[in-house]
Every structure is written in C-alpha cells, then in structure tokens.
Design a protein around this motif. Structure first.
Motif, mmCIF file in Angstrom:
data_model
loop_
_atom_site.group_PDB
_atom_site.id
_atom_site.type_symbol
_atom_site.label_atom_id
_atom_site.label_comp_id
_atom_site.label_asym_id
_atom_site.label_seq_id
_atom_site.Cartn_x
_atom_site.Cartn_y
_atom_site.Cartn_z
ATOM 1 N N PHE A 421 0.823 -1.082 -0.012
ATOM 2 C CA PHE A 421 -0.010 0.008 -0.176
ATOM 3 C C PHE A 421 0.959 1.281 -0.106
ATOM 4 O O PHE A 421 1.612 1.526 0.933
ATOM 5 N N PRO A 423 0.262 5.285 -1.177
ATOM 6 C CA PRO A 423 -0.604 6.317 -1.558
ATOM 7 C C PRO A 423 0.269 7.474 -2.208
ATOM 8 O O PRO A 423 1.422 7.757 -1.857
ATOM 9 N N ALA A 462 -3.671 8.503 -3.351
ATOM 10 C CA ALA A 462 -4.561 7.228 -3.288
ATOM 11 C C ALA A 462 -3.435 5.933 -3.538
ATOM 12 O O ALA A 462 -2.465 6.353 -4.266
ATOM 13 N N ASP A 463 -3.388 5.082 -3.301
ATOM 14 C CA ASP A 463 -2.731 3.836 -3.740
ATOM 15 C C ASP A 463 -3.387 3.367 -4.962
ATOM 16 O O ASP A 463 -4.381 2.926 -5.388
ATOM 17 N N SER A 466 -5.057 -0.371 -5.200
ATOM 18 C CA SER A 466 -6.223 -0.531 -4.749
ATOM 19 C C SER A 466 -7.106 0.118 -5.276
ATOM 20 O O SER A 466 -8.565 -0.091 -5.339
ATOM 21 N N LEU A 467 -6.962 1.492 -5.880
ATOM 22 C CA LEU A 467 -7.973 2.210 -6.760
ATOM 23 C C LEU A 467 -8.333 1.525 -7.883
ATOM 24 O O LEU A 467 -9.589 1.557 -8.117
ATOM 25 N N ASN A 551 -7.514 4.429 1.852
ATOM 26 C CA ASN A 551 -7.274 5.485 1.235
ATOM 27 C C ASN A 551 -7.527 6.698 1.884
ATOM 28 O O ASN A 551 -7.525 7.738 1.191
ATOM 29 N N LEU A 571 -12.102 11.026 -2.787
ATOM 30 C CA LEU A 571 -10.876 10.673 -2.431
ATOM 31 C C LEU A 571 -10.217 11.904 -2.045
ATOM 32 O O LEU A 571 -10.432 12.921 -2.615
#
Length: 578
Positions: A421, A423, A462-463, A466-467, A551, A571
């Motif tokens: 992870f 971001p 954000a990562d 994962s997004l 996130n 986000l």
C-alpha cells in the motif's frame, strides 16, 4: 593475500527517466523529444504517448503506440512511435521487445545516437561486451550539441564498465578517471557513488589496496547522505569485504549488519497475483492460523489468570480474596465472552464466505460444462450462430469466476495486512481510462454504452493498485446489473477543498433501500444475493469499502429500483506540483 570478495558493478544506464509534466523538471532528453516531435502533436494518440512517457506510464505508452501502428501514418511518426515504444519496453526490462522496436526504425532518424546508447546498454546488461563497446564508441567523440540528451558522463562510465569486464584495467581506469572528474564537477552524488565504487573495485582486484580503500570509503560516506537503500547496502557490503580481508572482523560484522538492514528496506512488491488455487489455499490457511492463535491466546490467558488468583488466595484475607476473585471472574468472563463472539463471527464469516464461493464456483463450472456440451453439439451441426452465442456465454462465466477469485485474493491480502500500500499523487482521469479500456470489449459485446467525463487536471492521493481494484469492482457490478441497451457513465462532481469525487452511474436494475443501507453499514458481512443469476458473494463491495476507507476516502450509494444506481467515491485531493 587472497581476497574473498565479489565485485559490485553498478551499471548506470542511460538516464532518461521523466518525472512530472512540468517543463522545468524535464531532462535534456525529454526536452529533445518535445522539440523534435512538436510537429506530430496534431495526432492526439501520439501526443498522449509523449505525455505518458514524461510521466513514466509505460503501460499506457504501449497501449496507445499499438493503436498508432495499427493505422496508416507517416514513416516519421512510425519511427518516433517505434522509438518511444522500444524505450517503454526498455524501462520495463523487456529487452528483446525493445530491440525489436528499435530495429523497426527506418533511417535516417534524428534519435539514431540515442538508439545506439540504448542498444549498447542492453548489450552491456547481457554481457555482450564487444557489441556494447561498438555502440558506445560511436558516441565517444560526438559533439555535445548532437547527443540530444545523452550525457557524455554515462558514455565514459559504460565504456569503463565494458573494459572492466574484459579485465583491460588500464583502459577502464582511463575512462573511470575521466568520468569521476566530470561527475565531481557536476556534483552528481549518485554518479560519484557509482564511479567511486567501480574504480575502487578496479584497484582492489589488482591488489592496489592503498588506492582502492579511500574510494570505497568515499562511496560509503556519500551513500549514507542519500535515501537510496540500494547504494547504502552495496557500499556497506564493499566495506565489509575490505575489513574482512584486513582481518578486522568486528568492523566487517558491523558493515554486514548495516547491509542486511538496508537490504530489507528495498521494496520488491511486484508479486501481487497468484494462481486461483493458491489464492484459496492461502486464505484458508491464514484463517485457520488466526483461529488457532486466538484459541492459544485464550488458553494462555485463562492459565495466567488462574495462577494469579491462586497466588492471591495464599496472602490476603478471605473477604478481600472473595471480592477480588468475584471482580476478576466477571471481568474475565466478559473478555472471554467477547473473544468467543469475535471467534464465532470470524468462523461464521469464513464458513459463509467459502460456502458461497464454492457454491458460485461450482455453479459456474457446471454452467460451463453444460455450455461446452451444447457447444460441441452446435459444432457437430455446424450451427455457427449458436457456437458464437455459446462462446460468449462461456466468456461471461469465466470472467465472473475470475472476478470472484480476484476479489478473494485481495480480500485475503487485506485481512492479513500483507498487501503493498503506497498512497501517491495519481491523475484520476488516466487511471479510470486505463481500467475502462479493459472493459470496452465486454461492454460492446453486451450492447452497453460506456463513457468517461473526468477533468484531466483532477489529481487524488491514493494507492494506485487498490484504486484500480475499486474501479474494477464498481464497473463489474455496473455491467452485471445493466441490461443490453443500457449505459454506464463515469464522471466527477464539483470538488470540495478536501476531496475529489467520481461517480459510476448505470441505468441498471437498481436496488432496494434496505439493501443499500446494508451495503453502507459499517458491519463486514456477506449479503444474500438478490439476483441468483449473477455470480457474486457481496465480497467485492466489502472490498471496495475497505480499500476506500484505507485510502482516507468516503463511499456512498444512490439507487432507485428499475432506474439505476450511482456508486459515489470521494478521495483526498492532491493538486500540488511535483
């Protein structure tokens, strides 16, 4: 004396890395690319390739370059497209594909010297030394103005490495000393570390310790001032070898410990996907370990409590002991009850998850089996229309099962906190377009219209992986619950000072209000499927909620039965430069 060391050759490849779109931050190579290709900017796909190249989005470079080469364009655009495509393969360490793209360029070509530099670098990496020297020597005496972003320092450096491999130490030393003088003049810290380390190894292999050790120390001292763990580890390794050969084992051990610590800090997070069977086994084993650990902790706490209580009975009065015992018993009972509830919840969730997963997988496999039987009959009867229909059906079944297993892996990684992870600043429009690109064929096959309306200036923090998981699940649901002739629209709303919002809106079947509230509740549960014909467990929605929350984002749903659904994701914004 015999020296038990292994040379560290840090090959410094042609530095064409690009960071951001700000012209002030572009390298000389990027500026040359921009200058010599402005006449092609009217081609929107080529312009996008340049943008993606400057932002290190190599996969996007490959996608758009393949689109250009699939259509009639001028030879000049083809040459530059092959060049940037080959460079993208080079950055992804796919050297054979890179060479194939470079060989597809027809002369004359303005970046011919840059191609020689890249081919020489690839040959050097593959230890094809004579071939590499041939490429680099073409650049050695070229005027700086004609090098188009190639730094002469790198040419000298790579030539020194080539001759070091050939054990022509005199020639290697000549190039290295020239390179060191240049990088010292330019105050290139990383270049100095590389050059100091290599000339030190050069002298060390010739048993010229008095010349080698000062350079080893210089490289180590400079590496400590950087944040580059790879350089710290390699220079510490060299110092450990030096001290070991000098019989100062205490210092050697200290350097080896430093090397081990810095090696551990180097990220290697590229292994995300596994085979479906491995994913399931991994999730089951992890859950079993958690259950066993909780049971062991319960037993240990019970034993510790009983021992403590028995000790107290021997030293305090009966009344105080009775009161204390009663209070401890109530407290322990509450703790044990809570732990048992958590354990029961975990077991129930695990059992329900694998029950649903196994049911859906078995259903999809049975459906695929029946479909294949029908397909075989259609083939025997040469009913081509029926064959195409059955193949489309098979594709939908396989895609659904793959999505289910993909969510199961990501859910397992999230539960066990083993997922990578990181971001960072992300251009939301490009991330969405990249994901949507993979769904265009599915939407076309189902008769759905899909479009994206997100400002290109919108950046979120954000990562990235994962997004993409969130986007894939929201698109899967939108496609799954929207009938043929419907549409899917991904767009953004008015920004707040803190958040950027994007919406995945479909014209599908919608959902009941009680189901919407259940999906938005904070409880991690697996919902009963409302549409039995669709493959799914509700796990994807739980995965989306967890990843959005991780996130720092906000998730909401708006839906009307028979009209459609809006999945709303907010986000944190990141519109800072750099």
């Amino acid at each position: 004396m015999e020296k038990s060391f292994r040379l560290f050759f840090g090959l410094l490849f042609f530095a064409m890395a690009v960071f951001g779109q700000d012209k002030k931050s572009k390298t000389n190579f990027e500026l040359a690319i921009d200058q010599h290709t402005q006449k092609f900017d009217s081609n929107p796909r080529f312009f996008k390739i340049k943008e993606f190249c400057f932002e290190n989005e190599w996969d996007s470079v490959l996608v758009y370059s393949s689109k250009i080469l699939a259509n009639p364009v001028s030879q000049a655009i083809k040459n530059h497209t092959h060049f940037l495509r080959g460079y993208a393969f080079f950055k992804k360490n796919l050297t054979q594909q890179a060479i194939r793209e470079f060989d597809a360029i027809y002369p004359p070509f303005v970046f011919e010297l840059n191609v020689s530099m890249l081919k020489g670098t690839i040959a050097l990496k593959n230890k094809q030394i004579q071939e590499a020297i041939g490429y680099f020597e073409k650049l050695e005496n070229v005027r700086a103005a004609d090098l188009l972003g190639i730094e002469r320092d790198f040419v000298l450096y790579n030539l020194s490495i080539c001759y070091m491999y050939l054990k022509d130490y005199k020639t290697s030393e000549k190039y290295l000393l020239q390179n060191i003088a240049s990088v010292e003049k330019g105050k290139d810290t990383l270049g100095m570390i590389e050059s100091y380390g290599n000339i030190a190894n050069l002298y060390y292999e010739q048993y010229k310790d008095d010349l080698a050790i000062p350079y080893f120390r210089k490289a180590y001292g400079l590496a400590l001032k950087t944040s580059n763990s790879k350089f710290k580890a390699s220079t510490a390794r060299n110092m450990a070898v030096v001290e070991e050969n000098r019989k100062d084992f205490a210092k050697a051990l200290l350097y080896k410990k430093q090397e081990a610590r810095w090696k551990d800090s180097v990220n290697d997070q590229n292994k995300i996907w596994e085979v479906a069977q491995v994913e399931k086994e991994f999730a089951v084993k992890q859950k079993q370990k958690e259950v066993q650990l909780l049971q062991a902790e319960n037993k240990a706490k019970i034993a510790e409590r009983n021992g403590f209580l028995y000790s107290l009975l021997a030293v305090i009065s009966l009344l105080l002991t009775g009161v204390y015992f009663y209070r401890e018993k109530v407290k322990s009972a509450a703790i044990i009850s809570k732990q048992n509830e958590q354990l029961d919840t975990m077991n129930a969730t695990k059992d329900k998850l694998f029950s649903i997963v196994s049911h859906d997988l078995r259903a999809s496999v049975n459906a695929l089996k029946r479909s294949n039987e029908t397909l075989q009959i259609s083939l025997e009867n040469e009913e081509l229309t029926a064959v195409k229909s059955q193949l489309d059906t098979n594709g939908a079944i396989v895609n659904g099962a793959y999505g289910l297993l993909d969510n199961l892996l990501n859910w397992a990684l999230l539960q066990t906190k083993q997922g990578y992870f990181n971001p960072s600043k992300l251009p939301l429009a490009r991330i969405v377009e990249h994901v949507v690109f993979n769904y265009e064929a599915i939407c076309k096959a189902k008769g759905l219209a899909i479009r994206v309306s997100i400002p290109r200036k919108l950046n979120v923090k954000a990562d990235q992986e994962s997004l993409k998981v969130v986007l894939r699940n929201l698109l899967d649901n939108a496609i799954k619950f929207t009938d043929s002739g419907g549409s899917i629209h991904i767009y953004s709303e008015e920004l707040t000072p803190e958040y950027g919002t994007f919406i995945v809106e479909d014209t599908g079947v919608g959902m009941r209000e009680d189901l919407r509230l259940q999906l938005l509740s904070g409880e991690e549960l697996l919902l009963k499927k409302e549409h039995e014909s669709k493959i799914g467990t509700g796990l994807g929605m739980q995965l989306c909620k967890s990843m959005i929350a991780k996130n720092g984002g906000i998730f909401d749903i708006q839906s009307t039965v028979g009209i459609g659904t809006k999945m709303i994701v907010s986000l944190p914004l990141n519109n800072t430069d750099g």
